[in-house]
Design an enzyme around this catalytic site. Sequence first.
Site, PDB file in Angstrom:
ATOM      1  N   GLY A   1       0.710  -0.876  -0.624  1.00 26.89           N
ATOM      2  CA  GLY A   1      -0.098  -0.291   0.159  1.00 26.89           C
ATOM      3  C   GLY A   1       0.767   0.969  -0.177  1.00 26.89           C
ATOM      4  O   GLY A   1       0.727   1.839  -0.599  1.00 26.89           O
TER       5      GLY A   1
ATOM      6  N   HIS B   1      -3.337 -16.342 -11.101  1.00 37.34           N
ATOM      7  CA  HIS B   1      -1.939 -15.130 -10.289  1.00 37.34           C
ATOM      8  C   HIS B   1      -2.019 -16.266  -8.817  1.00 37.34           C
ATOM      9  O   HIS B   1      -1.400 -15.448  -7.885  1.00 37.34           O
ATOM     10  CB  HIS B   1      -2.843 -14.299  -9.776  1.00 37.34           C
ATOM     11  CG  HIS B   1      -1.552 -13.331  -9.267  1.00 37.34           C
ATOM     12  ND1 HIS B   1      -0.907 -13.059  -9.896  1.00 37.34           N
ATOM     13  CD2 HIS B   1      -1.745 -12.479  -8.135  1.00 37.34           C
ATOM     14  CE1 HIS B   1      -0.222 -11.994  -8.901  1.00 37.34           C
ATOM     15  NE2 HIS B   1      -0.658 -11.817  -7.428  1.00 37.34           N
TER      16      HIS B   1
END
Length: 312
Positions: free
Chosen positions: A13, A177
């Site tokens: 983040g 993924h």
Amino acid sequence: MKVAVLGAAGGIGQALALLLKTQLPAGSELSLYDIAAVTPGVAVDLSHIPTDVTIAGFAGTDPTDALVGADVVLISAGVARKPGMDRSDLFNINAGIIKNLAGKCAEVCPNACIGIITNPVNTTVPIAAEVLKQAGVYDKRKLFGITTLDVIRSETFVSELKGISLADVEVPVIGGHSGVTILPLLSQVKGVEFTAEEIATLTPRIQNAGTEVVEAKAGGGSATLSMGQAAARFGLSLVRALQGEEGIVECTYVDGGSEHATFFAQPVLLGKNGVEEVLAYGELSEFEANARDAMLEELKANITLGEEFVAG
């Protein structure tokens, strides 16, 4: 254009927020949210960087203030992998986090495009889809699993192996993924020929690159900086497309009517409403076709796990 990052105090983040603060178009708003008390401070820190992007940070249990008016929401909230864990070990914690945050998005910014970074992406994206469906606001054009890290790793490793400029390397990556569901289409790299041995070595290296980082960090984290860059690349592409720029293509994990599975990563043309068109991924080599067929059982099981989690 307002972009919200949920999970903004974590390693991914913060890296993502830094790149967005420096690269979003002038006049954009960047909103950071995390349960961690440090989050408003991360926003203050980034606010000192001289770009025409306004920034605000929010902490606590409720992300509502961060989500109001968001056009794009990028979700990296959750726990990271540690040595010995695989992405499925993350499921029990991260599934609940994604369920809650997707519910908040449905309530506060139902028209936003949502990009899911939180692993296991094969499963967290179907969780978000089911939550949005229950809320009556699901638009499959606006939900993405961000698989760009597999693409940038493929490009990097091909460039290193062949000694060619990264500017000349494009590698489509399809499937999912995690592990064997990650399928780089090396046969489609223009102007490059690979031996069977190179493909047999390079493919698993790309598939297991996340583990390479986890082990190299010796318990101190997972791939945060490269994932931040990958998420920024996808997020910035999406913003440009939403603002009307044409011809932007990224590989991403979407509900795109694939013949293989409900959710499948492949090249997607982005546009003003999110997914403009899911593009065909072209002809596969025999190795790739076999690898694709072999991964489908695992990929479908990952998707079902997410759907059943929401159904209870």
